[in-house]
Design a protein around this motif. Structure first.
Motif, PDB file in Angstrom:
ATOM      1  N   ALA A 127       0.979  -1.485   0.483  1.00  0.00           N
ATOM      2  CA  ALA A 127       0.079   0.143  -0.003  1.00  0.00           C
ATOM      3  C   ALA A 127       0.760   0.573   0.045  1.00  0.00           C
ATOM      4  O   ALA A 127       0.811   2.203  -0.920  1.00  0.00           O
ATOM      5  N   VAL A 128       1.820   1.109   0.767  1.00  0.00           N
ATOM      6  CA  VAL A 128       2.829   2.079   0.672  1.00  0.00           C
ATOM      7  C   VAL A 128       3.851   2.250  -0.693  1.00  0.00           C
ATOM      8  O   VAL A 128       3.513   3.409  -1.138  1.00  0.00           O
ATOM      9  N   LEU A 177       4.363   5.265  -5.838  1.00  0.00           N
ATOM     10  CA  LEU A 177       4.786   4.896  -7.375  1.00  0.00           C
ATOM     11  C   LEU A 177       3.425   6.385  -7.921  1.00  0.00           C
ATOM     12  O   LEU A 177       3.672   6.429  -8.823  1.00  0.00           O
ATOM     13  N   GLY A 178       1.538   6.159  -7.075  1.00  0.00           N
ATOM     14  CA  GLY A 178       0.370   6.711  -7.961  1.00  0.00           C
ATOM     15  C   GLY A 178       1.299   8.444  -7.739  1.00  0.00           C
ATOM     16  O   GLY A 178       0.841   8.863  -8.505  1.00  0.00           O
ATOM     17  N   MET A 179       1.823   8.826  -6.945  1.00  0.00           N
ATOM     18  CA  MET A 179       2.066   9.883  -6.648  1.00  0.00           C
ATOM     19  C   MET A 179       3.252  10.393  -7.167  1.00  0.00           C
ATOM     20  O   MET A 179       3.458  11.390  -8.035  1.00  0.00           O
ATOM     21  N   LEU A 225       6.991  11.474   0.870  1.00  0.00           N
ATOM     22  CA  LEU A 225       6.035  12.700   1.504  1.00  0.00           C
ATOM     23  C   LEU A 225       4.647  12.218   2.151  1.00  0.00           C
ATOM     24  O   LEU A 225       4.033  12.229   3.063  1.00  0.00           O
ATOM     25  N   THR A 226       4.057  11.714   0.646  1.00  0.00           N
ATOM     26  CA  THR A 226       2.500  11.501   0.192  1.00  0.00           C
ATOM     27  C   THR A 226       2.496   9.680   1.222  1.00  0.00           C
ATOM     28  O   THR A 226       1.519   9.578   2.136  1.00  0.00           O
ATOM     29  N   ALA A 227       3.398   8.554   0.916  1.00  0.00           N
ATOM     30  CA  ALA A 227       3.619   7.385   1.277  1.00  0.00           C
ATOM     31  C   ALA A 227       3.632   7.381   2.164  1.00  0.00           C
ATOM     32  O   ALA A 227       3.308   6.975   3.194  1.00  0.00           O
ATOM     33  N   PHE A 228       4.930   8.122   3.059  1.00  0.00           N
ATOM     34  CA  PHE A 228       4.631   8.382   4.582  1.00  0.00           C
ATOM     35  C   PHE A 228       3.538   9.119   5.533  1.00  0.00           C
ATOM     36  O   PHE A 228       3.181   8.884   6.897  1.00  0.00           O
ATOM     37  N   PRO A 240       1.471   5.408   8.567  1.00  0.00           N
ATOM     38  CA  PRO A 240       0.591   4.270  10.090  1.00  0.00           C
ATOM     39  C   PRO A 240      -0.427   4.193  10.294  1.00  0.00           C
ATOM     40  O   PRO A 240      -0.521   2.972  10.359  1.00  0.00           O
ATOM     41  N   ALA A 241      -1.330   4.312   9.334  1.00  0.00           N
ATOM     42  CA  ALA A 241      -2.741   3.833   9.049  1.00  0.00           C
ATOM     43  C   ALA A 241      -2.765   2.985   8.410  1.00  0.00           C
ATOM     44  O   ALA A 241      -3.498   2.036   8.778  1.00  0.00           O
TER      45      ALA A 241
END
Length: 203
Positions: free
Chosen positions: A124-125, A130-132, A144-147, A151-152
């Motif tokens: 998921a991370v 990759l998407g961003m 930054l977006t991935a991390f 946690p969620a």
């Protein structure tokens, strides 16, 4: 407890092995700390030495995060201890014992630790990164977006509150290590993947 401490110390020592620096030395490439952004990570190695060196660097950084975590779980030490082991490997990458405590951003090593804790959360991370990256072509924004989400993802997929809390702290450190990148993003001057880094980019 002493056994857990040994695992944590070993993970830090493994994390302290800078894959970027060692790869560039073995391949006869410039030291990544002296070219581009100066950051010993896969993105800067891509700029300094090309795709092959960058892939080796990325793989090494992922492995040194995933391997000690997976080993800890295989030994039956539990999610909380495994998360601490992953955090130790991450700290080793940020503050490597063998390289003057001056390391990289820790994104790939942290991702490796997540894969070790829960492959679905790791996927998921990685998928978020990759998407961003496909949309923005900016490595730092993707990390930054991935991390921000990491946690969620761990909480929802690994069902481990301790692991999620430790990952939240790791994510905060990743944001701290990207503080110049955040300023560059705000100013619209952050380099894109495959482009040349400014001296103050540090990605």
């Amino acid at each position: 407890m002493p056994y857990d401490v040994l695992l944590i110390v070993a993970a830090y020592l493994l994390g302290s092995l800078s894959t970027a620096i060692l790869t560039c030395r073995l391949m006869g490439l410039p030291d990544p700390r002296g070219v581009g952004s100066g950051n010993p990570g896969a993105t800067n190695v891509l700029r300094a030495g090309g795709k092959k060196a960058a892939i080796i660097t990325l793989a090494g950084d992922l492995i040194k995060g995933a391997l000690p975590v997976a080993l800890t779980l295989a030994l039956g030490r539990g999610q909380a201890t495994a998360a601490l082991v992953g955090f130790a490997a991450f700290l080793g990458h940020l503050y490597p014992l063998y390289f003057g405590f001056k390391g990289g951003k820790g994104v790939a090593t942290a991702l490796g630790a997540i894969f070790g804790l829960n492959p679905l959360a790791g996927a998921a991370v990685a998928g978020t990164w990759l998407g961003m990256a496909l949309v923005s072509r900016i490595s730092s924004l993707s990390a930054l977006t991935a991390f921000l989400c990491a946690p969620a993802y761990l909480y929802l997929l690994a069902h481990s509150t301790p692991a999620s809390l430790i990952m939240a702290f790791m994510s905060a450190l990743i944001f701290w290590r990207h503080r110049r990148n955040i300023r560059n993003l705000a100013a619209g001057s952050e380099p894109r993947i495959g482009g040349k880094a400014r001296a103050d980019s540090t990605e």
